[in-house]
Write an enzyme that holds these catalytic residues in place. Structure first.
Site, short mmCIF file in Angstrom:
data_model
loop_
_atom_site.label_atom_id
_atom_site.label_comp_id
_atom_site.label_asym_id
_atom_site.label_seq_id
_atom_site.Cartn_x
_atom_site.Cartn_y
_atom_site.Cartn_z
N SER A 1 42.32 46.04 43.48
CA SER A 1 43.64 46.07 42.88
C SER A 1 43.99 47.49 42.42
CB SER A 1 43.72 45.05 41.74
OG SER A 1 45.05 44.83 41.35
N HIS B 1 46.15 37.18 45.40
CA HIS B 1 45.56 38.36 44.79
C HIS B 1 44.40 37.96 43.85
CE1 HIS B 1 45.64 42.61 43.73
NE2 HIS B 1 45.58 42.29 42.45
N ASP C 1 49.16 37.86 49.08
CA ASP C 1 49.01 38.92 48.08
C ASP C 1 50.25 39.80 48.12
OD1 ASP C 1 48.15 41.37 46.71
OD2 ASP C 1 46.09 40.66 47.01
#
Length: 275
Positions: A122, A243, A213
């Site tokens: 991330s 995600h 995502d």
């Protein structure tokens, strides 16, 4: 829940350091968690890891499980950086924290400086991509690989599309806040990896992302640009994955396969040079 409260809860949650992990403070003042492979002697590879959290929250302890597994599977010394967070510390502070940790890790007696990888998930993946660019430009630490796990790469994504139920854990509004906090007054053309025009000379990459995502499109676009610049890039797309799915359901087969793919690429790129 406000940002300070979230951080307080996070810090308390991960305050205790497990016995098999070393918590160190570097000369730069930045903290790292160090994970060593069991039964390994001599000089070996290393991985510098950066946690996620949108550049505004997060703690190295949240990835203890992943970092342990990287250390054992790769036979590598793994260091996870407790970089300073935005908005109090906007660009380039978090990135420079990671760079100082990279130089420290590469200089450890147990580390082969020619077999050092960087990675993150991330926002940590975004920092890894930015760190690869910074290391290339400064020319002090050669990198063997970059591991980009559903990385947060492009601030322009905040203006694309609409939120939908599949965007769990990280959505448009959170993305807008995270990028605004991280960039501060910085020039996005310099600070944002996806805006950089020259991606040549970067280390080989692994890119992984799910189809649900928010970062799916920006990640695949970056992977294509890496390849166009002559940078090898393995891509793992997980159908129907949101995600952070591998952290939510780490024992699921899809999560195990996702991790296996990362390790396979790193094992190849971190292998000792042929005599």
């Amino acid at each position: 829940m406000t940002l300070p409260v979230i951080r307080l809860v996070t810090r308390r949650m991960w305050r205790k350091v497990p016995k098999d992990i070393e918590a160190l403070t570097l000369p730069s003042g930045i903290g790292v968690r160090l994970y060593r492979p069991t039964g390994s002697t001599g000089v070996g590879p290393a991985l510098l890891w950066m946690h996620g959290g949108g550049y505004v929250i997060g703690h190295p302890g949240q990835d203890d499980g992943f970092c342990r597994r990287y250390a054992q599977r790769l036979g590598a010394t793994v260091a996870s950086v407790d970089y300073r967070l935005a908005p109090e510390h906007s660009y380039p502070v978090p990135l420079e924290d990671c760079y100082q940790a990279l130089k420290w890790l590469a200089a450890l007696p147990s580390v082969d400086p020619g077999r050092v990888a960087i990675g993150g998930a991330s926002a940590g993946g975004g920092l890894a991509a930015a760190l690869a660019l910074l290391a290339r430009d400064r020319g002090e630490v050669p990198l063997a690989a970059q591991l980009l796990v559903y990385p947060m790469l492009d601030d322009r994504t905040v203006g694309h599309g609409l939120d939908h139920p599949g965007l769990r854990l990280w959505n448009q509004s959170l993305n807008k806040f995270g990028w605004s906090a991280y960039l501060g007054d910085a020039d996005p053309e310099v600070a944002v990896p996806a805006r950089r025009t020259d991606l040549s000379g970067l280390p080989p990459a692994w890119m992984g992302v799910g189809t649900l995502d928010l970062f799916h499109d920006e990640d695949l676009a970056y992977a294509e640009r890496l390849r166009a610049a002559g940078v090898p890039c393995d891509v793992e797309i997980v159908k129907g994955a949101f995600h952070g799915f591998d952290g939510i359901v780490p024992k699921a087969q899809v999560s195990q396969s996702f991790f296996d793919s990362q390790c396979a690429t790193l094992q190849r790129l971190l292998a000792p040079a042929a005599a």
